[in-house]
Scaffold this active site. Structure first.
Site, PDB file in Angstrom:
ATOM      1  N   GLU A   1       0.001  -0.549  16.306  1.00 24.79           N
ATOM      2  CA  GLU A   1      -0.577   0.749  15.901  1.00 24.79           C
ATOM      3  C   GLU A   1      -1.565   1.236  16.967  1.00 24.79           C
ATOM      4  O   GLU A   1      -1.569   2.410  17.334  1.00 24.79           O
ATOM      5  CB  GLU A   1      -1.300   0.599  14.561  1.00 24.79           C
ATOM      6  CG  GLU A   1      -1.967   1.902  14.123  1.00 24.79           C
ATOM      7  CD  GLU A   1      -2.955   1.721  12.981  1.00 24.79           C
ATOM      8  OE1 GLU A   1      -2.676   0.936  12.071  1.00 24.79           O
ATOM      9  OE2 GLU A   1      -4.014   2.377  13.011  1.00 24.79           O
TER      10      GLU A   1
ATOM     11  N   THR B   1      -6.356   1.770  11.589  1.00 27.01           N
ATOM     12  CA  THR B   1      -6.525   2.045  10.154  1.00 27.01           C
ATOM     13  C   THR B   1      -6.920   0.810   9.356  1.00 27.01           C
ATOM     14  O   THR B   1      -7.563   0.935   8.322  1.00 27.01           O
ATOM     15  CB  THR B   1      -5.208   2.593   9.563  1.00 27.01           C
ATOM     16  OG1 THR B   1      -4.150   1.720   9.925  1.00 27.01           O
ATOM     17  CG2 THR B   1      -4.927   3.993  10.036  1.00 27.01           C
TER      18      THR B   1
ATOM     19  N   HIS C   1      -2.375  -4.771  18.939  1.00 23.30           N
ATOM     20  CA  HIS C   1      -1.696  -4.331  17.714  1.00 23.30           C
ATOM     21  C   HIS C   1      -0.834  -3.101  18.013  1.00 23.30           C
ATOM     22  O   HIS C   1      -1.279  -2.171  18.702  1.00 23.30           O
ATOM     23  CB  HIS C   1      -2.746  -3.988  16.650  1.00 23.30           C
ATOM     24  CG  HIS C   1      -2.172  -3.870  15.278  1.00 23.30           C
ATOM     25  ND1 HIS C   1      -1.531  -2.743  14.842  1.00 23.30           N
ATOM     26  CD2 HIS C   1      -2.122  -4.754  14.244  1.00 23.30           C
ATOM     27  CE1 HIS C   1      -1.115  -2.927  13.600  1.00 23.30           C
ATOM     28  NE2 HIS C   1      -1.470  -4.143  13.211  1.00 23.30           N
TER      29      HIS C   1
ATOM     30  N   CYS D   1       0.874  -1.172   0.000  1.00 24.42           N
ATOM     31  CA  CYS D   1       0.000   0.000   0.000  1.00 24.42           C
ATOM     32  C   CYS D   1       0.920   1.233   0.000  1.00 24.42           C
ATOM     33  O   CYS D   1       2.130   1.108   0.219  1.00 24.42           O
ATOM     34  CB  CYS D   1      -0.853  -0.011   1.256  1.00 24.42           C
ATOM     35  SG  CYS D   1       0.154  -0.014   2.736  1.00 24.42           S
TER      36      CYS D   1
ATOM     37  N   ASN E   1      -3.585  -7.291   8.101  1.00 26.26           N
ATOM     38  CA  ASN E   1      -4.410  -7.148   6.902  1.00 26.26           C
ATOM     39  C   ASN E   1      -4.295  -8.358   5.981  1.00 26.26           C
ATOM     40  O   ASN E   1      -5.232  -8.721   5.296  1.00 26.26           O
ATOM     41  CB  ASN E   1      -4.136  -5.808   6.204  1.00 26.26           C
ATOM     42  CG  ASN E   1      -2.785  -5.751   5.553  1.00 26.26           C
ATOM     43  OD1 ASN E   1      -2.609  -6.340   4.508  1.00 26.26           O
ATOM     44  ND2 ASN E   1      -1.832  -5.054   6.162  1.00 26.26           N
TER      45      ASN E   1
ATOM     46  N   HIS F   1       5.001  -5.573   8.551  1.00 25.32           N
ATOM     47  CA  HIS F   1       4.749  -6.960   8.940  1.00 25.32           C
ATOM     48  C   HIS F   1       5.082  -7.919   7.813  1.00 25.32           C
ATOM     49  O   HIS F   1       4.197  -8.547   7.244  1.00 25.32           O
ATOM     50  CB  HIS F   1       3.279  -7.117   9.345  1.00 25.32           C
ATOM     51  CG  HIS F   1       3.048  -6.789  10.782  1.00 25.32           C
ATOM     52  ND1 HIS F   1       1.820  -6.452  11.277  1.00 25.32           N
ATOM     53  CD2 HIS F   1       3.889  -6.746  11.835  1.00 25.32           C
ATOM     54  CE1 HIS F   1       1.910  -6.221  12.578  1.00 25.32           C
ATOM     55  NE2 HIS F   1       3.154  -6.385  12.939  1.00 25.32           N
TER      56      HIS F   1
ATOM     57  N   SER G   1       1.419  -5.398   3.096  1.00 24.53           N
ATOM     58  CA  SER G   1       2.841  -5.351   3.426  1.00 24.53           C
ATOM     59  C   SER G   1       3.631  -6.411   2.662  1.00 24.53           C
ATOM     60  O   SER G   1       4.771  -6.725   3.011  1.00 24.53           O
ATOM     61  CB  SER G   1       3.020  -5.528   4.941  1.00 24.53           C
ATOM     62  OG  SER G   1       2.285  -6.651   5.361  1.00 24.53           O
TER      63      SER G   1
HETATM   64  S1  SF4 Z   1      -2.691   2.836   7.009  1.00 24.61           S
HETATM   65 FE1  SF4 Z   1      -1.669   0.896   6.796  1.00 24.61          FE
HETATM   66  S2  SF4 Z   1      -2.664  -0.032   5.049  1.00 24.61           S
HETATM   67 FE2  SF4 Z   1      -3.158   2.131   4.955  1.00 24.61          FE
HETATM   68  S3  SF4 Z   1      -1.611   3.047   3.656  1.00 24.61           S
HETATM   69 FE3  SF4 Z   1      -0.893   3.202   5.754  1.00 24.61          FE
HETATM   70  S4  SF4 Z   1       0.367   1.421   6.104  1.00 24.61           S
HETATM   71 FE4  SF4 Z   1      -0.877   1.033   4.291  1.00 24.61          FE
END
Ligand code: SF4
Length: 691
Positions: free
Chosen positions: A123, A159, A121, A12, A217, A39, A259
């Site tokens: 994040e 996210t 997680h 992404c 993801n 990841h 990823s």
């Molecule tokens: S939030 Fe996560 S999935 Fe979305 S662009 Fe950023 S790294 Fe990629």
């Protein structure tokens, strides 16, 4: 065997950016990465070979360069690094950064920040730190239902969660708090990959999901495919693929998490093609001859991958411009801003361009709207096949998303928040991504004389009417207020109980009492329940708008009536009246009213005694007004005290006699009592007790 690659697969924009930052920085020397950068083990191994060292904490000593992972880090990491002179390279994905900023902003507004996501997680852990100590994490709507919310809340999302989950939690929280601000931080890149899997599964016999086993993801992609009742194999690398997984299958779908590096997807495709070649050359595995792919009538081409790739292109050309369709809404990261355009990394080989005319309808200077590193959502406006140029539009994407949001809000009757930007004839204009109109009658529950005060304020709105063709959006704040009031009323009727103390607001005064709002429902506070003393009119005690604590005396749900008391929240002055007005003491009081049988004398607020006509004077009295009149201050002797009956017998005659012949014992014998009466002394004490 036909291979079909999902329409969106692999890196992404956030992960692509992080890998580029790492590779660029490593050209200048080694660096420490705080936690796995992304990841994916192979991608990590790749940068480690270039000189990166993955560490759990900031390095203990020595100057070093530290790269922060895509999932982001807690604010303490930045401050600690600054304190220790460590240079930070920040690869936090701009979409994650936006979620962190939202968390911090909502917390500063005094809201409880609710994060929808997985508490384990990284994040989410960093987001919690940005939201401060009061933040809570809920995985789903069930956990949201168990949440106790006190006051205002702000809701954000990890996210990578499914948008549906965020919406479900949000709708639960909106029922638990009247003041919920939602900031949708779900990233479309994840959503795009999930939608691509849903699109692909019905067209294939078996799915290969490629990516890290710790990548949320990628795991989600495998779950989605499994949920669609198809054989699914999750691999991290090409060498994990087993030939017999595909026996008897004609079409194989390939999906890859956000990823998963492009080279791994290429290896997987090459491995699959190689497997087919081997089967063709060597024959079928002996144990499964009948079901062999060689026996199937399947085209056997050099590169049999059906993807978004152009015919004849390398199988590894993942997400080439041709994969995009005009009208697609995608996300990207701003890489350059100039006076006439904005360059956006959309996670493909070529970058996209937003011309200034497509940035906003107002044609402002691009530098006022976006800056490098900003996440943006854009619409693919045109694709030049020859030049490979992709033109994007930001304002069109904003409008499409705004209409989608409005349609969803209208369907679900959800409340949306929007700033009021202008007062116009007959109402207000609000910015809901497109221009919305709030008619004057829909601003408040009652009439509003001056609409200009709303300009610049945020309104809480329901969508009443939408007409995309006419560009017509009608909204109502009044509907929101009425819905909230109804919910408040229902809750009040469901929970109110006799004997409890409730906080309320005086809504109106009448001769017989006051109406007090105790939660969307008005209760009657009768004049007799205002004070232990005599009150002629409620305005002597209360005024409109005043906040008061009241006791709920009676609740009649059938008739919809609630009776309230104010004096019950104060100490009853009769409680200790015997101690404060001992028999034989002489005190001063005020005559309040006369009756044929005597005069009533108030000793303090709520304590009134009777001087019988025979005790008014040491002569025969025909009518009390021969001796006293209302308002007179008189000295009286306490003859009898009956607190249970709320009665005190007093005598003016005996008080005068005692003044003439002072006695030697008791309170009243103190010469000071003549100057400051006992009643007055205890009045002070009583006032203190009330406080
Ligand atoms: S939030 Fe996560 S999935 Fe979305 S662009 Fe950023 S790294 Fe990629």
């Amino acid at each position: 065997m036909k291979l079909v690659l999902a329409r969106h697969a692999g890196f992404c924009p956030g992960v692509k950016r992080a890998m580029e930052i790492a590779e660029d920085a490593l050209k200048e020397g080694p660096l420490v990465v705080l936690g796995p950068l992304i990841h994916n083990r192979d991608a990590i191994a790749h940068i480690e070979r270039m000189g990166a060292v993955t560490a759990g904490d900031l390095p203990e000593r020595g100057p070093a360069r530290v790269l922060l992972r895509t999932h982001g880090s807690a604010p303490s990491v930045y401050s600690e690094a600054a304190h220790r002179g460590i240079a930070i390279l920040d690869a936090t994905c701009p979409f994650v950064r936006r979620a962190q900023e939202a968390a911090s902003h909502l917390a500063k507004q005094g809201r409880t920040v609710v994060i929808v996501g997985d508490p384990e997680h990284p994040e989410v852990q960093a987001l919690s730190a940005w939201a401060g100590p009061g933040a809570v994490v809920v995985r789903n709507d069930e956990e949201a239902r168990a949440l106790v919310l006190n006051g205002a809340a702000g809701v954000i999302a990890q996210t990578t969660i499914e948008p549906r989950m965020y919406e479900e939690v949000l709708s639960v929280l909106k029922q638990r708090s009247e003041d919920v601000v939602a900031v949708d931080t779900v990233c479309l890149a994840t959503h795009e990959r999930q939608s691509a899997v849903r699109e692909l599964v019905p067209q294939v016999d078996v799915m290969l999901v490629v990516g890290g086993r710790h990548s949320a993801n990628t795991v989600k992609l495998a779950e989605i495919a499994k949920g669609m009742n198809i054989p699914v194999h999750h691999v991290e690398r090409a060498d994990e693929i087993q030939d017999d997984w595909f026996t008897g299958n004609e079409t194989v779908g390939i999906a890859a998490g956000a990823s998963t590096p492009e080279w791994i997807i290429k290896e997987v495709i090459a491995r699959m093609e190689d497997m087919e070649k081997r089967v063709n050359e060597e024959g079928v595995p002996p144990e499964d001859k009948d079901a062999s792919i060689a026996d199937q009538d399947v085209p056997k081409t050099e590169s049999n991958v059906e993807t978004h790739q152009a015919a004849g292109e390398e199988p590894g050309a993942i997400e080439a411009p041709e994969d995009l369709r005009v009208g697609d809404i995608i996300q990207g990261i701003v890489v350059r801003v100039s006076a006439d355009s904005v360059l956006v990394d959309i996670g493909r080989k070529s970058e996209g361009v937003i011309p200034v005319s497509e940035l906003s309808r107002s044609r402002r200077d691009p530098r006022e709207i976006v800056k490098e590193g900003d996440p943006v959502t854009v619409m693919v406006k045109s694709i030049d096949d020859k030049e490979g140029e992709i033109k994007l539009s930001k304002y069109r994407a904003d409008e499409v998303l705004a209409w989608q949001k409005l349609e969803h809000a209208m369907e679900t009757k959800e409340t949306i928040h929007a700033p009021c930007i202008q007062e116009v004839k007959g109402g207000l204009v609000v910015d809901v991504g497109v221009r919305g109109f709030v008619p004057a009658s829909q601003v408040e529950r009652g009439y509003v004389s001056d609409l200009s005060v709303y300009v610049g304020r945020e309104l809480r709105l329901k969508v009443l009417e939408l007409d995309k063709e006419k560009n017509r959006v009608i909204l109502s704040q009044r509907a929101t207020l009425e819905e909230e009031l109804e919910a408040k009323r229902s809750e009040t009727w469901a929970t109110i109980t006799e004997g409890e103390i409730r906080h309320g607001v005086v809504k109106g005064l009448t001769d017989f009492g006051a109406f007090v709002d105790v939660g969307g429902v008005d209760g009657l506070l009768h004049v007799s329940e205002l004070s232990w003393g005599r009150v002629n009119h409620p305005s002597e005690v209360l005024k409109e708008g005043q906040e008061v604590d009241v006791m709920v005396l009676r609740v009649d749900r059938e008739k919809g009536k609630i009776s309230l008391g104010l004096k019950q929240t104060l100490q009853d002055p009769w409680h200790s009246v015997k101690e404060r007005y001992p028999v034989d003491s002489v005190v001063t009081g005020r005559v309040t009213r006369l009756a044929p049988f005597g005069a009533f004398v108030e000793l303090e607020d709520g304590v009134e005694g009777l001087v019988h006509i025979s005790e008014l004077a040491d002569r025969r009295v025909e009518k009390p007004d021969e001796v006293v009149k209302p308002g007179d201050m008189v000295r009286v002797k306490v003859l009898r005290v009956r607190p249970d009956d709320r009665r005190i017998s007093l005598s003016i005659k005996q008080a005068e006699e005692r003044s003439a012949q002072p006695e030697s014992n008791g309170f009243a014998d103190n010469p000071a009592v003549d100057k400051v009466t006992l009643g007055e002394m205890f009045k002070d004490l009583f006032e203190e007790t009330k406080k």
